[in-house]
Design an enzyme around this catalytic site. Structure first.
Site, PDB file in Angstrom:
ATOM      1  N   GLY A 175       0.796  -1.222   0.000  1.00  0.00           N
ATOM      2  CA  GLY A 175       0.000   0.000   0.000  1.00  0.00           C
ATOM      3  C   GLY A 175       0.827   1.270   0.000  1.00  0.00           C
ATOM      4  O   GLY A 175       2.020   1.249  -0.271  1.00  0.00           O
ATOM      5  N   GLY A 220       5.307   3.654  -9.054  1.00  0.00           N
ATOM      6  CA  GLY A 220       5.982   2.363  -9.226  1.00  0.00           C
ATOM      7  C   GLY A 220       4.989   1.221  -9.111  1.00  0.00           C
ATOM      8  O   GLY A 220       4.938   0.304  -9.948  1.00  0.00           O
ATOM      9  N   HIS A 221       4.160   1.283  -8.058  1.00  0.00           N
ATOM     10  CA  HIS A 221       3.110   0.266  -7.904  1.00  0.00           C
ATOM     11  C   HIS A 221       2.150   0.298  -9.097  1.00  0.00           C
ATOM     12  O   HIS A 221       1.738  -0.747  -9.617  1.00  0.00           O
ATOM     13  CB  HIS A 221       2.291   0.527  -6.636  1.00  0.00           C
ATOM     14  CG  HIS A 221       3.053   0.453  -5.349  1.00  0.00           C
ATOM     15  ND1 HIS A 221       3.279   1.552  -4.556  1.00  0.00           N
ATOM     16  CD2 HIS A 221       3.628  -0.588  -4.700  1.00  0.00           C
ATOM     17  CE1 HIS A 221       3.941   1.191  -3.469  1.00  0.00           C
ATOM     18  NE2 HIS A 221       4.178  -0.103  -3.535  1.00  0.00           N
TER      19      HIS A 221
HETATM   20  P1  AMP Z   1       5.946  -2.638  -1.593  1.00  0.00           P
HETATM   21  O1  AMP Z   1       4.602  -2.011  -1.436  1.00  0.00           O
HETATM   22  O2  AMP Z   1       7.091  -1.720  -1.255  1.00  0.00           O
HETATM   23  O3  AMP Z   1       6.053  -3.995  -0.925  1.00  0.00           O
HETATM   24  O4  AMP Z   1       6.105  -2.916  -3.142  1.00  0.00           O
HETATM   25  C1  AMP Z   1       5.157  -3.682  -3.833  1.00  0.00           C
HETATM   26  C2  AMP Z   1       5.687  -3.989  -5.207  1.00  0.00           C
HETATM   27  O5  AMP Z   1       5.935  -2.770  -5.903  1.00  0.00           O
HETATM   28  C3  AMP Z   1       7.016  -4.753  -5.180  1.00  0.00           C
HETATM   29  O6  AMP Z   1       7.011  -5.727  -6.208  1.00  0.00           O
HETATM   30  C4  AMP Z   1       8.025  -3.673  -5.443  1.00  0.00           C
HETATM   31  O7  AMP Z   1       9.216  -4.143  -6.040  1.00  0.00           O
HETATM   32  C5  AMP Z   1       7.255  -2.791  -6.411  1.00  0.00           C
HETATM   33  N1  AMP Z   1       7.830  -1.449  -6.436  1.00  0.00           N
HETATM   34  C6  AMP Z   1       8.066  -0.636  -5.376  1.00  0.00           C
HETATM   35  N2  AMP Z   1       8.657   0.499  -5.783  1.00  0.00           N
HETATM   36  C7  AMP Z   1       8.793   0.420  -7.128  1.00  0.00           C
HETATM   37  C8  AMP Z   1       9.343   1.273  -8.130  1.00  0.00           C
HETATM   38  N3  AMP Z   1       9.871   2.457  -7.825  1.00  0.00           N
HETATM   39  N4  AMP Z   1       9.314   0.854  -9.415  1.00  0.00           N
HETATM   40  C9  AMP Z   1       8.792  -0.362  -9.728  1.00  0.00           C
HETATM   41  N5  AMP Z   1       8.268  -1.210  -8.836  1.00  0.00           N
HETATM   42  C10 AMP Z   1       8.264  -0.835  -7.547  1.00  0.00           C
END
Ligand code: AMP
Length: 287
Positions: free
Chosen positions: A31, A36-37
């Site tokens: 969340g 990126g998400h």
């Molecule tokens: P998180 O919410 O931080 O657990 O991330 C969820 C997903 O989003 C994971 O697969 C992360 O690698 C991906 N993610 C987070 N930040 C980025 C970003 N800047 N660019 C691409 N994917 C991202």
């Protein structure tokens, strides 16, 4: 878009989707969603028919001294972003739904999970692999989208999915960055203004490494030293690790080749930041 909070609801919606002939795309997140998400959701939207995003701050992957309680949360805004990205289902379970009793079973990945993040956060990848295994079992056969931002995590999950024969195709997606090169992260919200500027040092260090490789440097130790020295020169950043490693095995690399990945981690203020790129890539600061 439907928002559900239970495993049973998510399962029945996805079973019904597959019964209609839909391909399912799964985007696991914690969340506080950023672009990126959203890029993962777009990738899922393009390649599959029913897209489910999960929003769950997973206690298992935080050590007791880490930022579980402080981790930023905003479910209303997240649901809005999911709807805009064309997501069909949001699964946002409470902790008691995912872990109704203390877990007796965990999923531990060796080798690829051991160095770097594994050394700095010894319980982290077991927490990640366990929750992702649960999410894969909840989602069923699907394509699952993960960011290259967490490069080592992507290798851990790819390894787990293959080792345990999950009916899941793991898809890695490129890192989305701010205009100045900083990799987007929910934890960037912790940065004070001066720290936000200092945080650029991670992508600058990677770019210095990529430039040196482009200039002919192939010695892994020399590039590693360059990454570390660049980060050490930024007073507000505290280096955790700088690494030059094989992209698939995460083993250290003596002589840089096409598979080599550069990986860095540093604390800037309260935020522990990570970043990486291909040694032979265009680099994080290239257009
Ligand atoms: P998180 O919410 O931080 O657990 O991330 C969820 C997903 O989003 C994971 O697969 C992360 O690698 C991906 N993610 C987070 N930040 C980025 C970003 N800047 N660019 C691409 N994917 C991202």
């Amino acid at each position: 878009m439907q928002t559900v909070t239970t495993i049973a609801e998510a399962r029945s919606l996805l079973d019904a989707a597959r019964a209609r002939g839909d391909r399912v795309g799964l985007v696991p997140t914690m969340g506080f969603l950023h672009d990126g998400h959203v890029s993962l959701m777009h990738a899922a939207r393009r390649a599959t028919d029913t897209v489910i995003t999960t929003i769950f701050v997973n206690p298992l992957q935080f050590a007791p001294d880490e930022d579980l309680d402080a981790y930023p949360r905003d479910l209303d805004r997240d649901r809005q972003r999911c709807a805009e990205a064309g997501v069909d289902i949001v699964l946002a379970p409470p902790v008691e739904e995912m872990y109704p009793r203390p877990m007796s079973t965990t999923v531990a990945v060796a080798d690829v999970a051991a160095p770097f993040e594994g050394e700095s956060r010894p319980t982290h990848f077991t927490g990640v692999a366990t929750v992702v295994a649960k999410l894969f079992n909840i989602a069923g056969p699907c394509h699952a989208y993960f960011g290259e931002k967490d490069w080592q995590q992507l290798q851990v999950i790819t390894t787990m999915a293959a080792d345990l024969s999950f009916p899941v195709t793991v898809v890695g997606c490129p890192i989305v960055r701010e205009a100045d090169g900083l990799a987007m992260s929910s934890r960037n919200a912790y940065l004070e203004p001066a720290e936000r500027i200092a945080a650029r040092v991670l992508s600058r260090a990677l770019q210095a490494g990529v430039d040196a490789v482009a200039d002919g440097q192939r010695d892994g130790h020399a590039i590693r030293s360059l990454l570390a020295a660049t980060i050490a020169a930024e007073g507000l950043a505290e280096l955790d690790y700088a690494a030059v490693a094989d992209g698939a095995t995460l083993r250290p690399v003596e002589t840089i080749d096409q598979q080599t990945r550069l990986l860095v981690s540093a604390a800037v203020g309260r935020a522990r930041l990570i970043d990486n790129c291909a040694a032979h890539g265009p680099g994080p600061l290239s257009p």
